[in-house]
Scaffold this motif. Structure first.
Motif: not given
Length: 311
Positions: A197-202, A221-233, A251-256, A268-272
Motif C-alpha cells: 500500500a502507498n504510505y499515504m493511502h489514508r 477531492g483530496c489534498c494530494r490531487n494536483f492533476w485537475g479538478d472533478f468538474g464542479s465548483n 472516483a469513489k467507485g474506483m477507489l472501492l 487515475t493519475h495518482c500513484d496512491i
C-alpha cells in the motif's frame, strides 16, 4: 510540490472573504474547515477576516497541513489566538538556521521561532490553549543529527512534535536505522513493499470525510490531487451538488475497486491509486468513524469536514 507542477493544474490565488462567507451562510451545517495545503496560508490578505467570520459563526478552523510561518503580520498572529483557531502545524525541518535553510530555502528560522513565541505569549494574554501547535519535521540525512534537539525545543515551546518521511527518498536520504526507529520503515518505498500500500493511502478517505476544495471553489477531492479538478465548483454549483457530482462519485467507485479507471478522473493519475490497482487493495469504508478519529490524531492534517487551499 514545486509550484511549476501545481500551478498549471489548480492555478494560483487565494480564498476570498466573500466566497468564504457565502459558503458558510449557505451551509450552516459546516463544523470545521482546514485552511492549508499547497502554498502558504499566511500570504492570504483576507485571512484575518476569514478567521473572524468563522469565529462569529462558530466554525472551527485548523491550519494542519503545514505552514512555513516565516512572514506573518502582528494582527494575524493576534487573530490566530483571539479567534481561537483550533490547531496549526509549522514546517520546521531543522533545529538551527543552517540546517533549516537547506530544505526551506529562503526561509527565516529565527522569524519562525519568534512567531511561535509570540503565539505562546498571546495565549497567556487571552487565557486560551488555542491554537494547539505542532512542529512538523521532515527527516533528512542533513537534519537527522538535530532530531533530538528539535524534539526538545518543540517541548520547550509547548508544541507537539511529529517527524515525517520525505516524499523524495533520493534527496538527502536519512539513515535507515534512524528512520526505522521513528517510522518502523526506512522510506515510503519500503512501506509500500512491506504493506502493499502507498504510505499515504489514508488520504483517499478524504473524498468521503473531508473533500478538498480549491481556493477558487473547484473540487479537488483530496489534498494530494494536483492533476485537475472533478468538474464542479462549490461557489457556482452549491456545496452539496458540487461534492456529489458524477465524476466524484465515479472516483469513489474506483477507489472501492468497483469502477474501472477513466482518464478524466484525477485519481487515475495518482500513484496512491495506481498502487491500489496493482495490488487490488482498495479503500475499505467498513471501518468505523471512531477509528477514523483515532487516525486523525496520528495524521492531524486529515479527516476534516472541509478543506480550502491557497497557492
Amino acid at each position: 510540490m514545486a509550484s511549476k507542477v501545481v500551478s498549471p493544474a489548480i492555478g494560483r490565488g487565494f480564498l476570498r472573504l466573500k466566497d468564504f462567507s457565502k459558503l458558510l451562510d449557505e451551509n450552516t451545517w459546516i463544523e470545521e474547515i482546514e485552511l492549508s495545503n499547497y502554498g502558504e496560508v499566511f500570504l492570504n490578505p483576507d485571512l484575518l477576516e476569514i478567521m473572524r467570520y468563522a469565529s462569529e459563526n462558530k466554525v472551527i478552523l485548523t491550519i494542519n497541513n503545514g505552514a512555513n510561518f516565516n512572514t506573518v503580520k502582528q494582527e494575524v498572529l493576534n487573530g490566530l489566538v483571539r479567534y481561537k483557531v483550533r490547531s496549526m502545524s509549522c514546517s520546521i525541518d531543522g533545529a538551527s538556521r543552517e540546517t533549516y535553510a537547506k530544505y526551506r530555502v529562503g526561509g527565516n528560522y529565527d522569524a519562525v521561532l519568534n512567531n511561535i513565541q509570540i503565539i505562546n505569549d498571546l495565549k497567556k494574554k487571552y487565557h486560551t490553549k488555542y491554537p494547539l501547535l505542532s512542529w512538523q519535521f521532515i527527516l533528512f540525512g542533513h537534519n537527522e543529527n538535530e532530531l533530538i534537539k528539535a524534539r526538545r525545543l518543540a517541548k520547550s515551546l509547548k508544541m507537539d512534535f511529529y517527524p515525517k518521511l520525505s516524499w523524495d527518498s533520493a534527496f538527502s536520504p536519512c539513515s535507515p536505522e534512524i528512520a526505522k526507529k521513528e517510522f518502523y520503515v526506512s522510506s515510503r518505498e519500503e512501506y509500500q513493499e512491506k504493506y502493499a500500500a502507498n504510505y499515504m493511502h489514508r488520504i483517499c478517505h478524504q473524498l468521503w470525510d473531508n473533500p478538498q476544495i480549491n481556493w477558487d471553489g473547484k473540487v479537488l477531492g483530496c489534498c494530494r490531487n494536483f492533476w485537475g479538478d472533478f468538474g464542479s465548483n462549490v461557489f457556482n454549483d452549491g456545496l452539496a451538488d458540487a461534492l456529489n457530482n458524477e465524476n466524484i462519485n465515479y472516483a469513489k467507485g474506483m477507489l472501492l475497486g468497483i469502477n474501472e479507471a477513466k482518464d478524466d478522473i484525477p485519481c487515475t493519475h495518482c500513484d496512491i491509486y495506481l498502487t491500489m490497482k496493482t495490488n487490488a487493495k482498495w479503500v475499505d469504508r467498513s471501518l468505523s468513524r471512531k477509528l477514523y478519529m483515532v487516525l486523525s490524531r496520528l495524521i492531524p492534517h486529515q479527516f476534516k469536514y472541509m478543506v480550502s487551499e491557497y497557492i
